[in-house]
Design a protein around this motif. Structure first.
Motif, PDB file in Angstrom:
ATOM      1  N   TYR A  47      15.130   2.188  -5.404  1.00  0.00           N
ATOM      2  CA  TYR A  47      14.694   1.431  -4.228  1.00  0.00           C
ATOM      3  C   TYR A  47      14.447  -0.029  -4.574  1.00  0.00           C
ATOM      4  CZ  TYR A  47       9.833   1.755  -5.934  1.00  0.00           C
ATOM      5  OH  TYR A  47       8.685   1.665  -6.679  1.00  0.00           O
ATOM      6  N   SER A  49      11.685  -3.052  -3.118  1.00  0.00           N
ATOM      7  CA  SER A  49      10.562  -3.363  -2.242  1.00  0.00           C
ATOM      8  C   SER A  49      10.234  -4.848  -2.319  1.00  0.00           C
ATOM      9  CB  SER A  49       9.330  -2.527  -2.602  1.00  0.00           C
ATOM     10  OG  SER A  49       8.934  -2.748  -3.939  1.00  0.00           O
ATOM     11  N   TRP A  51       7.201  -7.738  -1.392  1.00  0.00           N
ATOM     12  CA  TRP A  51       5.755  -7.821  -1.190  1.00  0.00           C
ATOM     13  C   TRP A  51       5.310  -9.272  -1.007  1.00  0.00           C
ATOM     14  CZ3 TRP A  51       2.771  -3.226  -1.779  1.00  0.00           C
ATOM     15  CH2 TRP A  51       3.483  -2.126  -2.274  1.00  0.00           C
ATOM     16  N   ARG A  65       9.534  -9.210  -5.652  1.00  0.00           N
ATOM     17  CA  ARG A  65      10.672  -8.340  -5.354  1.00  0.00           C
ATOM     18  C   ARG A  65      10.770  -7.335  -6.492  1.00  0.00           C
ATOM     19  NH1 ARG A  65      15.689  -8.494  -2.523  1.00  0.00           N
ATOM     20  NH2 ARG A  65      17.326  -7.281  -3.569  1.00  0.00           N
ATOM     21  N   VAL A 196       4.252   6.015   1.615  1.00  0.00           N
ATOM     22  CA  VAL A 196       4.311   4.873   0.702  1.00  0.00           C
ATOM     23  C   VAL A 196       3.073   4.021   0.942  1.00  0.00           C
ATOM     24  CG1 VAL A 196       5.579   2.791   0.056  1.00  0.00           C
ATOM     25  CG2 VAL A 196       6.839   4.859   0.723  1.00  0.00           C
ATOM     26  N   HIS A 198       1.024   0.664   1.288  1.00  0.00           N
ATOM     27  CA  HIS A 198       1.424  -0.654   1.784  1.00  0.00           C
ATOM     28  C   HIS A 198       0.541  -1.778   1.254  1.00  0.00           C
ATOM     29  CE1 HIS A 198       4.037   1.604   4.388  1.00  0.00           C
ATOM     30  NE2 HIS A 198       4.423   0.537   5.040  1.00  0.00           N
ATOM     31  N   LEU A 214       2.950  -4.878   1.356  1.00  0.00           N
ATOM     32  CA  LEU A 214       4.358  -4.511   1.507  1.00  0.00           C
ATOM     33  C   LEU A 214       4.967  -5.110   2.769  1.00  0.00           C
ATOM     34  CD1 LEU A 214       6.678  -2.796   0.290  1.00  0.00           C
ATOM     35  CD2 LEU A 214       5.888  -0.908   1.732  1.00  0.00           C
ATOM     36  N   GLU A 216       8.712  -4.925   3.078  1.00  0.00           N
ATOM     37  CA  GLU A 216       9.936  -4.165   3.327  1.00  0.00           C
ATOM     38  C   GLU A 216      10.220  -3.252   2.144  1.00  0.00           C
ATOM     39  OE1 GLU A 216      14.689  -5.026   4.324  1.00  0.00           O
ATOM     40  OE2 GLU A 216      13.315  -6.676   3.839  1.00  0.00           O
ATOM     41  N   LEU A 217      10.758  -2.080   2.430  1.00  0.00           N
ATOM     42  CA  LEU A 217      11.208  -1.169   1.378  1.00  0.00           C
ATOM     43  C   LEU A 217      12.547  -0.567   1.786  1.00  0.00           C
ATOM     44  CD1 LEU A 217       9.278   1.278  -0.811  1.00  0.00           C
ATOM     45  CD2 LEU A 217      11.241   2.141   0.448  1.00  0.00           C
ATOM     46  N   SER A 219      15.039   2.273   0.502  1.00  0.00           N
ATOM     47  CA  SER A 219      15.096   3.400  -0.423  1.00  0.00           C
ATOM     48  C   SER A 219      16.530   3.921  -0.540  1.00  0.00           C
ATOM     49  CB  SER A 219      14.170   4.514   0.039  1.00  0.00           C
ATOM     50  OG  SER A 219      14.531   4.963   1.330  1.00  0.00           O
TER      51      SER A 219
END
Length: 229
Positions: A47, A49, A51, A65, A196, A198, A214, A216-217, A219
């Motif tokens: 994944y 993510s 932040w 990132r 998940v 956040h 968070l 965006e993630l 996966s």
């Protein structure tokens, strides 16, 4: 972190059913189910993510990132107003890079800290693959899963009510002097069928270093060639 672990948990404990039988596998099976099941957790084997980051020690903001390919590869890029920093761990080796300059191999405590960062991101499904190396203890109402790799160790504090990880403590020693890194997990929400966190609240040697939120993630991604090279 001390506040988190010392909070009274009587209500939580009386409300929570007992973990499944089995010192390690039963706990991990309960966690896998609570997070959303094995099929959903497999999505977190690979994944990316993004932040928002607030650096507490410098009163500075930035972004992070995080690219992960479990169980052995991690790339983190930190972007601040006036600089960037990249960290890569892959198959036990690592490097750091500042402002897009020369990539310098990481050794000793620097590399150990990067490995701990990867270990703390292990999902319950990944931890299941290491179950023979995991020990279980109790601390202030939490089940604590401890995984040791050489001279570093990660300790996962599992909430007995939610079966989710509330905090991870990473430990290493430098010249016999212990160091401790704590990350609290907050604000769990489902993404693509899996819970998940956040928000992360991070501490090093008891000092609150950063808070991450968070954005965006993604996966189940296929990382571009060279991401972890």
């Amino acid at each position: 972190m001390k506040k988190l672990l010392l909070l009274p948990l009587l209500i939580l404990l009386f409300a929570a059913p007992a973990f499944s039988a089995g010192p390690v596998d039963g706990i991990l099976d309960d966690m896998i189910a609570a997070y959303g099941g094995a099929d959903n957790l497999k999505k977190l084997n690979s994944y990316v993510s993004l932040w928002d980051m607030k650096v507490q020690v410098r009163n500075e903001t930035g972004t992070a990132r995080v690219s992960v390919a479990q169980p052995g590869s991690l790339r983190v890029k930190l972007t601040y107003p006036t600089k960037t920093e990249s960290r890569v761990v892959n198959a036990g080796a690592g490097y750091k890079q500042y402002d897009g300059g020369e990539k310098k191999p990481a050794h000793g405590p620097q590399l150990y800290a990067m490995k701990l960062q990867l270990m703390r991101l292990y999902s319950p499904l990944v931890l299941k693959s290491f179950s023979e190396k995991i020990t279980v203890s109790d601390s202030n109402g939490y089940k604590v899963l401890s995984l040791t790799d050489g001279n570093i160790s990660s300790h996962y504090f599992v909430n007995p009510k939610t079966r989710l990880i509330d905090a991870v403590i990473g430990k290493l020693a430098i010249a016999g002097r212990p160091m401790e890194f704590v990350t609290e997990y907050h604000d769990y929400k489902k993404i693509d069928g899996v819970f998940v966190h956040h928000m992360e609240n991070k501490f090093a040697q008891g000092m609150n270093t950063a808070k991450l939120y968070l954005k965006e993630l993604k996966s189940g991604v296929s990382h571009p060639a060279g991401t972890f090279k």
